[in-house]
Design an enzyme around this catalytic site. Structure first.
Site, PDB file in Angstrom:
ATOM      1  N   ASP B  36       0.809  -1.214   0.000  1.00  0.00           N
ATOM      2  CA  ASP B  36       0.000   0.000   0.000  1.00  0.00           C
ATOM      3  C   ASP B  36       0.848   1.273   0.000  1.00  0.00           C
ATOM      4  O   ASP B  36       0.314   2.369  -0.018  1.00  0.00           O
ATOM      5  CB  ASP B  36      -0.925   0.028   1.222  1.00  0.00           C
ATOM      6  CG  ASP B  36      -2.239  -0.690   0.932  1.00  0.00           C
ATOM      7  OD1 ASP B  36      -2.370  -1.241  -0.169  1.00  0.00           O
ATOM      8  OD2 ASP B  36      -3.119  -0.707   1.801  1.00  0.00           O
ATOM      9  N   ASP B 299      -6.435  35.108 -36.208  1.00  0.00           N
ATOM     10  CA  ASP B 299      -6.193  33.685 -36.054  1.00  0.00           C
ATOM     11  C   ASP B 299      -7.300  33.022 -35.246  1.00  0.00           C
ATOM     12  O   ASP B 299      -7.738  31.921 -35.537  1.00  0.00           O
ATOM     13  CB  ASP B 299      -4.865  33.500 -35.305  1.00  0.00           C
ATOM     14  CG  ASP B 299      -4.018  32.463 -35.976  1.00  0.00           C
ATOM     15  OD1 ASP B 299      -4.392  32.036 -37.086  1.00  0.00           O
ATOM     16  OD2 ASP B 299      -3.001  32.078 -35.404  1.00  0.00           O
ATOM     17  N   GLY B 434      -6.329  26.517 -37.708  1.00  0.00           N
ATOM     18  CA  GLY B 434      -7.340  27.153 -38.542  1.00  0.00           C
ATOM     19  C   GLY B 434      -7.157  27.012 -40.041  1.00  0.00           C
ATOM     20  O   GLY B 434      -8.010  26.479 -40.730  1.00  0.00           O
ATOM     21  N   MET B 435      -6.008  27.433 -40.525  1.00  0.00           N
ATOM     22  CA  MET B 435      -5.790  27.436 -41.972  1.00  0.00           C
ATOM     23  C   MET B 435      -5.713  26.015 -42.487  1.00  0.00           C
ATOM     24  O   MET B 435      -6.245  25.690 -43.545  1.00  0.00           O
ATOM     25  CB  MET B 435      -4.505  28.200 -42.271  1.00  0.00           C
ATOM     26  CG  MET B 435      -4.523  28.908 -43.587  1.00  0.00           C
ATOM     27  SD  MET B 435      -6.022  29.902 -43.726  1.00  0.00           S
ATOM     28  CE  MET B 435      -5.845  30.465 -45.385  1.00  0.00           C
TER      29      MET B 435
END
Lengths: 455, 513
Positions: B36, B299, B434-435
């Site tokens: 433990d 952006d 994004g692009m």
């Protein structure tokens, strides 16, 4: 034999305050080995969190194991254990359809005295899936001994020899090709009683060892465990069994006492020396004269030469947590290392007799004193000894590895030896690869100069 | 009994051990069976800790089960006392050994009479609370113990520091980016001319706890752990506290304004040295943090209206949700937490920021919800990262439970102004850029191989003709499954058996209306 060992080999016993993994960790490799199994660990959050953290990424791979997490109602017996387990097992059957469900009893089920062995047969009958019970708890066992408890439970489910053969004929009759191949095979092997090897190994390592014995025309008729639960080997009077791992003493006892098998006491096939000794113990039992073993062992040693140069005269300290320690130490001494101490959780002198005697012979051969063997070690005492001895390598658990490294002491995690492939001639190199990795790394970083990284 | 594969928060004793091992020179002893003590492994591996973790076990074995621990626990405490001379020894059971119901409190009493160290028993119910709650309680217990001890000894020095000062409560070992957050908070307070009285528990000394009330106020960066201590200090010593998480630009401003208020209330009215942090907030928000500018840069336009799912502990899930919605204009379809004990606060915080709320500690429910929502990105724990991998949805990790890769060596705070930058990076990088996204749409994706049917649903009765398959392959990978499912759903509704390109577009139009 055992008397002689007692005279020269001494096993000390310390306090037992040492770090090791909980034996329930065995599910991590056993569920992968037994492909159609499902492991249900009956325990608390503590057990679950251990599995989750110790097994890391494997959790994400949708493993065939789960926790039956006990809640307060279970502990105070307000809920019915039978009904609780039934609901979970039915769900498991629905989701995964395993051939066997293995219940792992934990400390908690021990303490609350949950009658897993009593519930299992009833539930097995009710839901129609075999249920095995293994008490792999931290009250009684350490780390790899978990596998021992599972295999001991599994041994009871192995079919009887004759019955098994008849059964097999009936089911495999349509596989004619299988039959014809079997006839061919018979010619390659000496006519001998069946031999079953026990211990869980990755399947390629298992077949490597089988091939090794095949070269001596000895046929391995089965493995405990097999790749599938449904392929368990047949056992019974007249079947010979041999262990491949040092932590399987309960399984060995079960096989002898309950299944009436004959145990071949041998060193374990770890390192070329161990593998050769292992085969040499098996051969005479079947009246076979071992062939070409000496040459084979020498060739392997030859191939290890680069590693041997690295480890020669280096000292090593095994803190002890997985019971592989004696076999490893014996191999490392044969490699020319100096072993300061062999820590080990539990020492079964009877089951490991042959291994201990090989250790003794190896020490005499290499002209080194027999290292002290410390059963149930005390980690804080050990760390004090390590500081005094300043060994070149400490084989230890992950709790101590980083702190020791920061103090300039090179370490190797012992857990890796349980997961790496270390058995047989073929894998001797892998053991040394593991052992030398920290030494090689240290060499690479030598020029940096900072060896002590604590204030 | 419940079936569990994964848990978000660990058992109680882990929380206690985290408190103990965060303090300097405090030793924890677990009353536990062999194995433990894996907390040591977690700390040594995840945090790459150089020192031995000051936690050991007093092993519960068969003998203990039969006869009780008897002298064992006391002996182990005294041994630690002699060997390492800790200031404090904390005794805790684990889930397992707490069932034994041994009178550990009594062992503690006996041991404390003899030992030089202080000894306390972690007063935590292992079946009622989880890791987080236990940590919160234990920290409060330790603080209370030392303040009361000091009070009894009458070594009391209640005077506030001359200049404004604060305690930071809740920086922990194994906490999510805690070390970095701590450094960031230090710097912030330095900027504001506020002295740091104490940081607890990480690196703190229990002997210094008696000086906690000298600070003007307490800062609780994460409400999971530390709030109990703050409430105690507030009740007993009238210390004000700020429990806003300084995460995200808006929260930051609010946090600093709260500090300003506290400082000004406590500054003597005669001295006329009232502080005004507004120029600082303005400067930091506009120029030090890049996040505000980033949200306005073109952006970030691509992120407008993208759907996300957020899951984590209460502090992180709530704060990140607010950042996504009000600072970046991203839609949060669902937000959830596994901190079931703090639901009221959580719901209150995210009111109006999301469509749905999920309170659960069952990872399967979270997985199902994500699969149902099909968001463009997930922000969650390591578990959600994995769910994302399976569903091919990107995921940013924002909360514990964590893996070794969430203990980066580099500087990665989530709090403060630098934190806003880090979060902006994390969010932006989690979405398909994004692009790239746009170009994939135009040119039909990176892989134009035929789609292997994943057959997640009942596709058996539907036939996709070759043209429609080709068309499907032109759809970017991350959106393909959704289109496939929507088309299939549409076809089934209309009773169409063969899917053609026409059907695909009809489905798209039907969805649009």
């Amino acid at each position: 034999m055992s008397v002689k060992i007692d005279e020269t080999l001494t096993v000390e016993c310390e306090t037992g305050n040492y770090h090791t993994f909980c034996p329930i960790s065995c599910v991590s490799w056993l569920y992968q080995k037994i492909e159609d199994s499902f492991f249900l660990v009956v325990g608390t959050k503590t057990c679950g969190y251990f599995l989750q953290n110790a097994l890391g990424v494997m959790i994400f791979a949708e493993p065939r194991y789960a926790m039956a997490e006990l809640e307060e109602g279970d502990i105070s017996a307000q809920l019915n254990d039978y009904e609780g387990l039934k609901i979970l097992c039915i769900r498991i059957r629905k989701d995964r359809d395993p051939s066997v469900i293995i219940w792992i009893g934990t400390c908690t089920t021990e303490i609350i005295k949950m009658d897993l062995e009593g519930i299992a047969p009833k539930l097995e009958w009710e839901i129609g899936i075999p249920i095995l019970v293994a008490r792999a708890n931290g009250l009684d066992y350490a780390f790899t001994q978990g596998e021992d408890t599972v295999l001991a439970a599994m041994a009871h489910r192995c079919p009887e020899s004759e019955f098994f053969l008849r059964e097999r004929k009936e089911t495999k009759q349509n596989l004619l090709t299988f039959h014809s191949r079997k006839k061919e095979e018979l010619l390659e092997y000496a006519n001998h009683p069946s031999l079953v090897l026990f211990g869980s190994l990755p399947s390629n390592v298992a077949s490597q060892l089988s091939i090794e014995l095949k070269r001596q025309s000895i046929k391995v008729s089965g493995w405990l465990p097999a790749q599938k639960y449904t392929d368990l080997p047949s056992l019974g009077n007249g079947v010979y069994v041999c262990g491949i791992n040092p932590f399987l003493s309960r399984t060995a006892t079960t096989l002898i006492r309950r299944e009436k098998c004959q145990l071949i006491g041998a060193p374990f096939p770890i390192g070329p020396d161990g593998t050769r000794a292992w085969i040499e113990k098996i051969c005479p039992v079947f009246g076979v004269e071992p062939q070409g073993l000496k040459e084979r062992e020498e060739r392997i040693w030859e191939s290890l030469k680069d590693y041997l140069d690295l480890v020669h005269d280096k000292s090593v300290f095994l803190m002890g947590d997985n019971l592989l320690e004696v076999s490893l130490a014996r191999f490392l001494i044969r490699c020319g290392m100096i072993v300061h101490e062999i820590g080990i959780p539990y020492m079964d002198k009877r089951y490991q007799a042959a291994e201990l005697s090989l250790l003794q012979d190896t020490c005499i051969k290499m002209c080194v004193p027999i290292p002290r063997i410390v059963e149930k070690p005390d980690n804080s005492n050990q760390i004090r000894r390590i500081r005094e001895l300043q060994p070149d390598l400490v084989i230890t658990g992950m709790a101590h590895a980083n702190p020791l490294e920061a103090r300039g002491i090179t370490t190797k995690w012992s857990v890796e030896f349980t997961f790496a492939q270390i058995h047989g001639f073929t894998n001797s190199k892998d053991v040394l690869e593991l052992i030398t990795r920290p030494l090689r790394r240290q060499k690479n970083l030598e020029d940096l100069g900072q060896t002590i990284l604590v204030k | 009994m419940k079936l569990a594969y994964w848990m978000y928060a660990g058992p109680a004793h882990i929380g206690t051990l985290r408190v103990a091992s965060s303090f300097k020179n405090v030793h924890a002893i677990m009353h536990a069976p062999l194995g433990d003590d894996y907390f040591n492994v977690m700390r040594s591996m995840l945090e790459r800790e150089r020192d031995f973790t000051a936690a050991t076990a007093s092993i519960v074995d068969r003998h203990v089960l039969a006869r009780g621990s008897q002298e064992k626990v006391v002996d182990n405490i005294l041994r630690k006392d002699k060997e390492e001379h800790p200031d404090l020894i904390i005794l805790t059971p684990t889930c397992t050994s707490s069932i034994l119901q041994e009178d550990l409190q009594n062992f503690v009493k006996r041991a404390s009479l003899i030992s030089d160290s202080d000894v306390i028993f972690a007063d935590v119910d292992h079946y009622q609370v989880n890791e987080i709650q236990a940590a919160d309680r234990t920290l409060e217990q330790v603080v209370r113990y030392y303040l009361e001890k000091c009070y009894r000894q009458e070594k009391w020095d209640q005077f506030l520091t001359d200049t404004p000062s604060a305690n930071i409560i809740g920086i922990f070992t194994l906490g999510f980016h805690n070390q970095h957050d701590c450094r960031e908070l230090r710097r912030l307070l330095q900027d504001l001319d506020i002295e740091i009285n104490q940081i607890i528990p990480e690196g703190g000394s229990v002997e210094d706890l008696k000086n906690l009330p000298k600070a003007w106020f307490n800062l609780i960066p994460y409400r999971e752990v530390g709030l109990m201590t703050a409430i105690y200090l507030n009740k007993e010593y009238g210390m004000p506290y700020i429990s806003t998480a300084p995460m995200g630009a808006v929260n930051m401003a609010e946090w600093i304004r709260q500090i300003q208020k506290k400082v000004n209330t406590l500054t003597l009215s005669s001295s006329n040295k009232r502080v005004d942090y507004e120029p600082y907030i303005d400067g930091q928000t506009r120029f030090v943090s890049q996040a505000a500018w980033f949200s306005r840069s073109i952006d970030c336009q691509n992120l407008t209206g993208k759907e996300t799912v957020v899951f984590g502990d209460a502090t992180h899930a709530a704060s990140i949700t607010k950042i996504l919605v009000r600072e970046m204009g991203i839609r949060v379809s669902c937000v959830g937490t596994y901190c079931k004990h703090d639901v009221e606060w959580f719901k209150d915080q995210i009111q109006g920021f999301c469509d749905e709320i999920l309170i659960t500690d069952d990872h399967a429910k979270v997985g199902d919800m994500i699969a149902y929502m099909e968001p463009s990105a997930i922000f969650g724990t390591q578990m959600e990262r994995h769910i994302g991998k399976r569903l091919d949805i990107p995921c940013g990790v924002i909360s514990a439970p964590v893996h070794i890769q969430n203990f980066p060596l580099g500087y990665r705070p989530f709090l403060g102004y630098e934190g806003t930058n880090q979060i902006a990076d994390l969010v932006y990088n989690s979405f398909a850029l994004g692009m790239e996204d746009h170009l994939l749409d135009i040119f039909g994706g990176h892989d134009t191989k035929e789609i292997i049917d994943k057959s997640l649903s009942t596709d058996i009765d539907l036939i996709w003709n070759p043209e429609s398959r080709l068309e499907l392959s032109k759809i970017p990978r991350f959106a393909r499954e959704k289109v496939e499912r929507n088309t299939a759903k549409f076809a089934r509704q209309k009773g169409i058996e063969t899917i053609t390109v026409e059907v695909m577009y009809a489905a798209k139009e039907a969805l649009a209306n």
